[in-house]
Design an enzyme around this catalytic site. Structure first.
Site: not given
Lengths: 747, 747
Positions: B422, B425, B490
């Protein structure tokens, strides 16, 4: 000895700028070729240039406008933007110097500095290559510097740290982009932003005690965001910038107002009571008046915006934009105006510069060539919502004369004592006007001033100045020469800071520092959106808002109600006997203090000192005074802190140094501190200086105007929409709760 | 004869670009000094320069970033921007030419054109004066030109008429600024916009059959708004732009993927069933698995994101970011992994490059100097919501080796067959990294690639490539070299085009045209906000969304569920026996067609042809195919039109030319038209080519997988939040009603 020591340190520094005759320089120019250049007025540094940090930029690009019903979407695509590092100077022997800025062998700009009788520094800019249609000028700033003015700015008092486009337009619904009302209004292309205003003006006053005025009507942006400079952008031919220093903000304000044009005093009748905004025909008008009198409302005038008739649209009832007495809706109006006048009550009406294509005036105007045209030479028709209008061409002298005549014949000669002179912001950028075949875009910012001018021409020529009043919302530099009073346009019927009752305060204060010292607002606000109820919040006027708004209006020059755009959804002054009595009591206080008010309206008419003043204008040496946005001085002697939140009964108020007396209980306070006072509904916080010559007038209020007893049936009869506690459900408070919740949705 | 005439006009034009050897020019340069300059590849005009309309601009200004939890607020204040009109050319004898652009005697820029083995045109730019840190390059465009790619773009397939910042970040909640979800998310600084994405990439493919790739990781903006040019902005050192033409979009896509790096094939076990996203400990995990099997769900793996334990915060349960087996929550996990594997079921976990300061790994990393530092040389701590983390410094080889070891020891050696890798960023712009003491800002866009690289290093070194899978959401140019599969991040648990199920389609298609052909998404979406219920709309997953989403996942390479961030508020595959059976039936169809899917995953691994392809990639001569965003080709033979709206039971689908068979009833259609088909819940619209060698596989579906009978108790037991009809109340439809109402509030 601490106390005395403290007192002696309050020293008022008065410095004066020597007046400048036109053949000497009121500024100083210092430079070192290749290194730096500084321009000052006295000790006030205005420009500072180095090759690394130039004070002028030129550019080329495309400025595009999209418009929807007075809301403009402006896109400025800057293709080139070039700082000009190099300069040479040609020093003048008289009152001017010339600076040549350049970028290598590619760009040349000529800047003439000069002094005039009124302005120690005038800056005139010409760019050699016509390809450059963009210009930026940087003015020295300090990080903590405060700036005010820019016309009627609703969102902030200190305008630093934002960019302000100067383009007259609808103020927009909501205006605070983080308010849900704005979110929904944006979907209808009707949302506002922090800077959207009917009356922008490229003039600001700095706390460094100078003003800067851009003397043109081009599209301008005043960027107050950078920390070390202000940057003014001008699209098109540049023209002149005017600078002036003074010893105080008050002096600057006065000088600016005199330079731009002073408003006249208001008619005496304005101070005799409330102006009742009603509609629905002669019978309704007279009934409203009769009831108002019965319930103790002093009435100065009855304002019937629908005097020219109404249209039925799918949106509901709209005014018929063909400006002449509609004798069907208002039978016998002419006689009623006379008999009301005998009774001491005036009748007021409504006009705007747009004409419904189905009306007689449109036909006359089209035949006479008095309308703004489209590219094909036909009248430019604008959709105002199920009807189309032409716009009177205010750049054409013939059209102005004709429309002046319409006002005289149809309004003044009917016996009307005034009107709302609405709109003035919608001139479409692609419309073609009489003056030099310019487009609407080029004269857009002149339009509001020309619109006020036509109204004033009609009045002056009939010799009724001082007896007839008109109120405008759109404006620009020079509006003061024509308009008799401004009003703050269409507030939302709420307590929101972005667009509700609170926003009228910075609006009045910034307008006052832009040369317009006489303004007021719709009591109760205007923009109603009962349809929002389905979303869990209602934008409808509560009795609390109506009465808090009327409280604030006591301390403005004109006390006028408006039913709003959805009269039935809103509480009105006539919604119940109790509300009407409360409204009447507040109007009576307005009348009670009217000699005081009139005195300061005269002050503005003579000297340009605004009636409503920021605290720092009267108390410049008090640092806290510079931080207060939502209190103001009403004249020199009264400090007002209107209740601008719902559901409060006390207020925390800052009092500058001095001895103050609270009007509601005559408690005395020594200033330089915050105090908390009782402020239940009906008792707007206001303090007068103990040593004021007007002290008696204000100390009488508490006994002469006792609160109206609350009837037992109050809550069940007076409040619309089932909102039984009178609290507007502010979207901000609702959403604040959600913010913390929302933070929880990330892993 | 009309019919035949029509058929004969279908001519497929095939043009080929001659392959370029490195010592000849693959481009042509034509110019007339002082007048114009054109650069083409074959017949494709790339640059067109005149002094009036320059192709290059340089500038200087300040680019500023503010960050909040992966959401970046970027402000680019351009002080100077100068088009360079003049040019001279130094023609090379080999494979390159040099163009010198200038603006008078002030600005010089050197542009070297060259050809390489892979690219017929490479453009290298150097600006002489280091003061200019901004650069803009214009590429010729036609008004109707379509452009695709730019990494994973969620909002549009054809990207024209918008500006796209290239800066990896959270995709943001909402993403459509006119959606009320975005409005509220913006208040929490969490809202997205049309361009916000985890995986931006400065590469686009034009329908003029060329691609343009900016070969750098600086902050870039690709402005596709202007009608006659595309404009690429680069901040900082400019570097190289690469251009290539091909005979088709498919060829361009393949060439680009090969150049940037091909993804490997997926492990075979991925195709054997659903990956069940569950959590809560060993017992819960096994119980979920047992129930799934009982209800006919083929299970390939169990994904336990909370394998390392959880934290209690005021937001609820959060993962404990200290990446090692938590034997309290997951007792006996190592043995269970073994026995599950024997049962044909893998176990997957979770990791990201951030380490909770309260964990052991943080301490190790801090001691080893493996963390991104702040200005004081201490570990840079980032608030992730009631806990702080350090970030593994992915520019440090030592840190990468260490973290690779963590993955190997704690994850692979535990027996895990994969994980969600995950984040990637969040690198703060003011963080200081190992590599050359650069700031986070300078390496921000490299971070996702480095993060994928670490994961891949761990796998490759353990020789488990092809057996272990990890899925990433962040990315950039070159991600394909490392990541085994992307996922779309998401999504909101809704049907919104801005951020819901529909947005996964353009995301996959643009990613496919950016070199990444293997991607999938969370079945059912992720971002849940049940707290919105108070405002009249709920952002919670309905069973309809879960099942429609699972339908769409059949036609992607990986079928994986996620419980979302508020598991209890959402419908889950295990919420009822009925839902679980429905979910199992859809997973079974995924398994049923897996040989087909695998074939096209191999196609991508070998040739770079994405598994999911826009219609026009397969049918470039069909003009209508170029207008379709929300249908796609799954491989070459199957056209998919997932149901992406709630409460529909039919779909209007465009079929390009050819003979098609509908999988649910074997009705045959002749293409080149829109057809309407039945698409009740459980029957996602998909068509196979009648002449496909896979026709049997797809024609079997309708008989092999009958709908699960709806139990009588369905509506009362399975739907959360009292939403009994399964319809997500889309804020757009609600507010559309309001728009017309709102228009009524103006006079």
């Amino acid at each position: 000895m601490l106390g005395l020591g403290y007192i002696f340190t309050v020293v008022i520094l008065v410095t004066t700028t020597p007046s400048v005759s036109a053949d000497t320089k009121g500024y100083s120019l210092k430079y070192d070729i290749g290194k730096n250049l500084n321009v000052s007025i006295g000790n006030t540094l205005i420009f500072s240039h180095t090759p690394q940090s130039p004070m002028v930029f030129v550019g080329a690009g495309q400025l595009n406008f999209r418009e929807f019903r007075g809301n403009f979407f402006i896109n400025n695509y800057v293709e080139d933007r070039i700082g000009l590092p190099s300069f040479t100077v040609s020093e003048g022997t008289g009152n001017q110097d010339t600076i040549y800025f350049s970028y290598g062998n590619m760009v040349n700009l000529t800047m003439v500095l000069s002094s005039t009788n009124l302005h120690p520094l005038q800056v005139s800019v010409t760019i050699s290559n016509p390809i450059f249609n963009d210009f930026w000028l940087r003015i020295v700033a300090t990080p903590e510097e405060q700036v005010f003015g820019l016309g009627e700015q609703f969102s902030y008092l200190n305008l630093r740290h934002k960019n302000y486009p100067i383009w007259t337009r609808e103020q927009g619904v909501g205006r605070n982009k983080s308010d849900i009302v704005t979110f929904f209004a944006d979907k209808a292309l009707a949302g506002g932003d922090y800077h959207t205003t009917y009356f922008p003006q490229p003039t600001f006053i700095s706390d460094r005690k100078y003003y800067c005025h851009y003397d043109g009507t081009n599209y301008v942006e005043v960027n107050l965001q950078p920390l070390t400079f202000h940057e003014i952008y001008v699209n098109g031919d540049v023209g002149n910038f005017l600078f002036k220093t003074e010893s105080s903000i008050k002096n600057l304000t006065q000088q600016l107002a005199k330079f731009l044009g002073l408003q006249p005093e208001l008619p005496d009748w304005v101070y005799t009571g409330a102006i009742l905004g009603v509609q629905g025909g002669t019978d309704v008008m007279l009934q409203r008046y009769k009831n108002a009198k019965k319930n103790g409302v002093p009435v100065s005038a009855i304002w019937i915006q629908d005097w020219a008739g109404v249209l039925k649209t799918s949106f509901g009832s709209r005014l018929f934009w063909d400006w002449k007495w509609n004798s069907t809706l208002y039978p016998d109006l002419k006689n009623k105006i006379k008999s009301l006048k005998d009774d001491g009550v005036r009748v007021l009406a409504y006009i705007n510069p747009n004409l419904n294509t189905n009306g007689e005036l449109f036909k006359q105007a089209a035949q006479g060539g008095y309308l703004v045209k489209n590219n094909s030479g036909q009248p430019y028709l604008t959709d105002f919502g199920e009807f189309y209008c032409g716009t009177v061409d205010l750049t054409s002298e013939a059209a102005k004369q004709w429309y002046k005549g319409v006002i005289q014949t149809n309004m003044i000669d009917l016996g009307l004592s005034g009107w709302m002179a609405d709109f003035g912001e919608y001139l479409p950028p692609d419309g073609v006007v009489f003056q030099g075949n310019l487009t609407g875009r080029e004269v857009h910012n002149k339009w509001p001033v020309a619109w006020a001018e036509v109204n004033r021409m009609a009045i002056n020529e009939r010799n009724v100045t001082g007896d007839v009043v008109f109120w405008t919302r759109s404006g620009g530099a020079g509006s003061g020469k024509y308009t008799t009073i401004m009003w703050a346009g269409d507030q939302n019927v709420d307590f929101s800071y972005g667009d509700g009752l609170p926003s009228t305060i910075p609006a009045a204060l910034n307008l006052g520092m832009s040369g317009i010292g006489i303004t007021h607002f719709d009591i109760g606000g205007y923009t109603t959106a009962s349809q929002y109820k389905a979303l869990g919040f209602a934008l409808v006027r509560t009795e609390e808002l109506l009465l808090r708004s009327a409280e604030a209006a006591i301390f403005t020059p004109m006390f006028r109600s408006h039913e709003g755009n959805q009269p039935k959804a809103n509480v009105q002054f006539y919604s119940s006997e109790y509300i009407e009595k409360c409204f009447g009591r507040l109007a009576s206080i307005f009348v009670h203090i009217s000699n005081y008010t009139k005195n300061y309206v005269r002050d503005n008419a003579l000297f340009g000192t605004p009636v409503q003043r920021p605290l720092f204008m009267e108390f410049p040496d008090d640092p806290t005074a510079w931080t207060i946005t939502y209190q103001y001085m009403f004249g020199s002697d009264v400090l007002v802190a209107p209740v601008i939140e719902s559901n409060v009964s006390t207020m925390n108020v800052y009092l500058p140094s001095g001895q103050w007396s609270y009007i509601w209980d005559s408690t005395d306070y020594t200033g330089s501190k915050f105090v908390t006072v009782n402020a239940p509904l009906g008792k707007p916080p206001a303090f007068f200086k103990k040593n004021s010559v007007w002290a008696d007038v204000f100390s009488e209020i508490k006994t002469k105007f006792p609160l109206i007893p609350v009837p037992v049936t109050f809550s069940s009869t007076s409040k619309p929409g089932g909102n039984t506690n009178g609290v507007y459900r502010d979207s901000i408070s609702v959403t604040l709760v959600l913010i913390s919740l929302l933070r929880s949705i990330f892993i």
